[in-house]
Design a protein around this motif. Structure first.
Motif, PDB file in Angstrom:
ATOM      1  N   VAL A 121      -5.269  -6.780  -4.552  1.00  0.00           N
ATOM      2  CA  VAL A 121      -5.429  -5.603  -5.277  1.00  0.00           C
ATOM      3  C   VAL A 121      -5.448  -4.329  -4.479  1.00  0.00           C
ATOM      4  O   VAL A 121      -4.376  -3.614  -5.342  1.00  0.00           O
ATOM      5  N   ILE A 122      -5.780  -4.449  -3.329  1.00  0.00           N
ATOM      6  CA  ILE A 122      -4.752  -3.258  -2.766  1.00  0.00           C
ATOM      7  C   ILE A 122      -4.003  -3.367  -1.868  1.00  0.00           C
ATOM      8  O   ILE A 122      -3.020  -2.776  -1.969  1.00  0.00           O
ATOM      9  N   THR A 123      -3.367  -4.394  -1.597  1.00  0.00           N
ATOM     10  CA  THR A 123      -1.919  -4.787  -1.964  1.00  0.00           C
ATOM     11  C   THR A 123      -0.524  -4.372  -2.599  1.00  0.00           C
ATOM     12  O   THR A 123      -0.068  -3.201  -2.782  1.00  0.00           O
ATOM     13  N   ALA A 124      -1.457  -4.369  -3.813  1.00  0.00           N
ATOM     14  CA  ALA A 124      -0.595  -3.601  -5.363  1.00  0.00           C
ATOM     15  C   ALA A 124      -0.744  -1.995  -4.955  1.00  0.00           C
ATOM     16  O   ALA A 124       0.245  -1.507  -5.404  1.00  0.00           O
ATOM     17  N   GLY A 125      -1.602  -2.042  -4.723  1.00  0.00           N
ATOM     18  CA  GLY A 125      -1.966  -0.385  -4.808  1.00  0.00           C
ATOM     19  C   GLY A 125      -0.963   0.253  -3.531  1.00  0.00           C
ATOM     20  O   GLY A 125      -0.561   1.361  -3.562  1.00  0.00           O
ATOM     21  N   GLN A 126      -0.861  -0.281  -2.864  1.00  0.00           N
ATOM     22  CA  GLN A 126      -0.280   0.108  -1.205  1.00  0.00           C
ATOM     23  C   GLN A 126       1.028   0.438  -1.898  1.00  0.00           C
ATOM     24  O   GLN A 126       1.715   1.236  -1.728  1.00  0.00           O
ATOM     25  N   SER A 127       1.157  -0.704  -2.761  1.00  0.00           N
ATOM     26  CA  SER A 127       3.161  -0.335  -2.732  1.00  0.00           C
ATOM     27  C   SER A 127       2.954   0.209  -3.892  1.00  0.00           C
ATOM     28  O   SER A 127       4.241   0.745  -3.773  1.00  0.00           O
ATOM     29  N   GLY A 128       2.295   0.509  -5.398  1.00  0.00           N
ATOM     30  CA  GLY A 128       2.533   2.282  -5.834  1.00  0.00           C
ATOM     31  C   GLY A 128       2.845   2.829  -5.172  1.00  0.00           C
ATOM     32  O   GLY A 128       3.312   3.509  -5.663  1.00  0.00           O
ATOM     33  N   VAL A 129       1.629   2.985  -3.834  1.00  0.00           N
ATOM     34  CA  VAL A 129       1.906   4.847  -3.559  1.00  0.00           C
ATOM     35  C   VAL A 129       2.931   5.143  -2.548  1.00  0.00           C
ATOM     36  O   VAL A 129       3.227   6.020  -2.866  1.00  0.00           O
ATOM     37  N   GLN A 130       3.071   4.098  -1.980  1.00  0.00           N
ATOM     38  CA  GLN A 130       4.277   4.016  -0.346  1.00  0.00           C
ATOM     39  C   GLN A 130       5.905   4.215  -1.372  1.00  0.00           C
ATOM     40  O   GLN A 130       6.287   4.708  -0.979  1.00  0.00           O
ATOM     41  N   TRP A 131       5.829   3.106  -2.608  1.00  0.00           N
ATOM     42  CA  TRP A 131       7.261   3.087  -3.008  1.00  0.00           C
ATOM     43  C   TRP A 131       7.361   3.160  -4.820  1.00  0.00           C
ATOM     44  O   TRP A 131       8.510   2.732  -5.153  1.00  0.00           O
ATOM     45  N   GLY A 132       5.993   4.218  -4.837  1.00  0.00           N
ATOM     46  CA  GLY A 132       6.313   4.204  -6.375  1.00  0.00           C
ATOM     47  C   GLY A 132       5.982   2.972  -6.954  1.00  0.00           C
ATOM     48  O   GLY A 132       5.120   1.563  -7.222  1.00  0.00           O
ATOM     49  N   TYR A 133       7.729   2.401  -8.131  1.00  0.00           N
ATOM     50  CA  TYR A 133       7.960   1.616  -9.071  1.00  0.00           C
ATOM     51  C   TYR A 133       8.753   1.037  -8.379  1.00  0.00           C
ATOM     52  O   TYR A 133       9.156  -0.306  -8.744  1.00  0.00           O
ATOM     53  N   ARG A 134       9.682   1.233  -7.057  1.00  0.00           N
ATOM     54  CA  ARG A 134      10.620  -0.111  -6.275  1.00  0.00           C
ATOM     55  C   ARG A 134       9.465  -1.566  -6.524  1.00  0.00           C
ATOM     56  O   ARG A 134      10.394  -2.690  -6.527  1.00  0.00           O
ATOM     57  N   LEU A 135       8.362  -2.281  -6.023  1.00  0.00           N
ATOM     58  CA  LEU A 135       8.000  -3.182  -6.366  1.00  0.00           C
ATOM     59  C   LEU A 135       7.067  -3.926  -7.480  1.00  0.00           C
ATOM     60  O   LEU A 135       6.700  -5.051  -7.589  1.00  0.00           O
ATOM     61  N   LEU A 136       7.765  -3.208  -8.513  1.00  0.00           N
ATOM     62  CA  LEU A 136       7.586  -3.160  -9.709  1.00  0.00           C
ATOM     63  C   LEU A 136       7.821  -4.732 -10.451  1.00  0.00           C
ATOM     64  O   LEU A 136       7.986  -5.592 -10.996  1.00  0.00           O
TER      65      LEU A 136
END
Length: 415
Positions: free
Chosen positions: A38-53
């Motif tokens: 969950v925290i990994t997904a949250g950090q992904s959204g914060v740092q890279w927006g939707y680029r890891l979606l």
């Protein structure tokens, strides 16, 4: 023609069969979306927006392929993962797999109990109190000596993760922004590759394989349940990645737009960062429920996976169908995992910063996990159900690409 119709199971019998089989796949997938994920997904959204979606959805078939092999091995051999490795490749390789399991379990338990403590702190509950309550609850669930009861409790607790869908909806994300961001991939950025590796590592973990195969064996499922077990696994694989996507979307649409430099290393960081968008009460409640469900169901699965795995390698009695007095080592190992995890997080509270690092470690363990799975599917299954032909090469290719991406991303980010 009449004989064929008579032999075909009715819709009611197919439903009954599915309900008998239903459980291990969903439980392990709910646990897959643990606190670290969950925290990994949250950090992904914060740092890279939707680029890891987009990666979240690409990982659905990869997750299904790995866990379907696990289910197939459990159904057709009736043995757990560690026992099957021991009987097929010898005790040395069984201990190698158990060592990898132990490393993954240690990291996972630290993140799960850190998440539970973080939820307690949102409401002013001392860390010692929240950890003690969680540990007692986890011990009480399993000491009943019934796999089905443990499974029902795990599913009920894990469904609190559905709260993350409300968070994503409340964030009012831009559909155009999601589509544009998903194809804007900075392949050469080391920080991006590191988080991509963490997301890959958050999908397939050693304890998932050990748990699901052992659960299938403990539930005494048979080859006739294969179709229903595959549906159970497929539904779970889709659900867990949708939850990951929901967390990423929620954080990208809120914190990522206004505070892209925010560091979300704890549950408190995430909840507080969302407060301006959801309100403090709602932010704490929704994220608290989601994380609590994720942490508790994962703690059950992780601890049971280690107790099962170690029992399969060493030979002690390892089943939830045994009374605790008849399987002292099995229940003792489970209890030791729970107590040790709670104590370590209580003594060293800063361990929550390991959340993303633990997922990266799982990415580095992928070659070991997938290597054993494929080798067993080729060697240990009955001839008619072994991996072969085009599907064998598809599984090998997908696994090789996944391992390469995970390991390369991890090493690139650490360099």
């Amino acid at each position: 023609m009449q004989a064929t119709d008579a032999s075909r199971p009715s819709p009611a019998s197919r439903l009954r069969r599915f309900l008998v089989v239903f459980g291990p796949g969903l439980v392990v997938m709910l646990a897959d979306t643990d606190v670290g994920s969950v925290i990994t997904a949250g950090q992904s959204g914060v740092q890279w927006g939707y680029r890891l979606l987009g990666l979240q959805f690409l990982l659905v078939p990869i997750l299904y392929i790995a866990q379907e092999l696990t289910v197939r091995l459990g159904l057709f051999t009736g043995r757990g993962h560690g026992e099957l490795i021991r009987d097929t490749f010898g005790k040395g390789w069984a201990w190698v797999s158990a060592l990898g399991l132990g490393v993954a379990v240690t990291g996972a338990l630290l993140t799960e109990f850190s998440g539970v403590a973080g939820v307690g702190e949102l409401y002013g509950l001392p860390r010692a109190a929240s950890l003690s309550i969680a540990a007692v609850a986890l011990l009480a669930v399993v000491i009943t000596g019934s796999y089905r009861r443990v499974e029902r409790v795990a599913i009920a607790v894990g469904l609190f993760e559905l709260a993350f869908f409300f968070v994503a909806w409340a964030a009012h994300p831009s559909v155009a922004g999601m589509l544009k961001g998903s194809v804007d991939i900075p392949f050469r950025d080391r920080d991006y590759l590191y988080l991509a590796a963490a997301n890959i590592g958050a999908v397939i973990m050693p304890w998932m394989v050990f748990y699901q195969q052992s659960a299938v064996a403990d539930k005494r499922l048979t080859p006739e349940h294969l179709r229903a077990a595959r549906w159970d696994t497929a539904a779970g694989a889709l659900l867990t990645q949708l939850i990951m996507a929901a967390v990423l979307i929620a954080c990208a649409a809120t914190i990522g737009l206004r505070k892209p430099d925010a560091s979300l290393e704890t549950v408190g960081d995430m909840a507080q960062a969302l407060t301006p968008f959801l309100g403090q009460t709602m932010g704490n409640l929704v994220f608290g429920l989601g994380v609590l469900g994720a942490g508790m169901v994962a703690a059950i699965v992780v601890s049971l996976a280690f107790a099962w795995g170690l029992g399969e390698v060493t030979g002690y009695r390892h089943s939830l169908e045994f009374h605790p007095l008849r399987a002292r080592w099995f229940y003792g190992v489970y209890a030791a995992c729970v107590v040790a995890g709670a104590v370590l997080v209580g003594v060293w509270p800063d361990l929550v910063s390991l959340n993303v690092a633990v997922q990266v470690m799982n990415a580095l363990l992928l070659p070991l996990v997938l290597g054993f799975l494929i080798a067993l599917a080729v060697r240990a299954l009955p001839a008619a159900h072994r991996l072969r032909g085009w599907y064998l090469w598809l599984v090998v290719a997908v696994s090789a690409v996944t391992c390469a991406l995970g390991v390369f991303g991890a090493l690139a980010g650490l360099a």
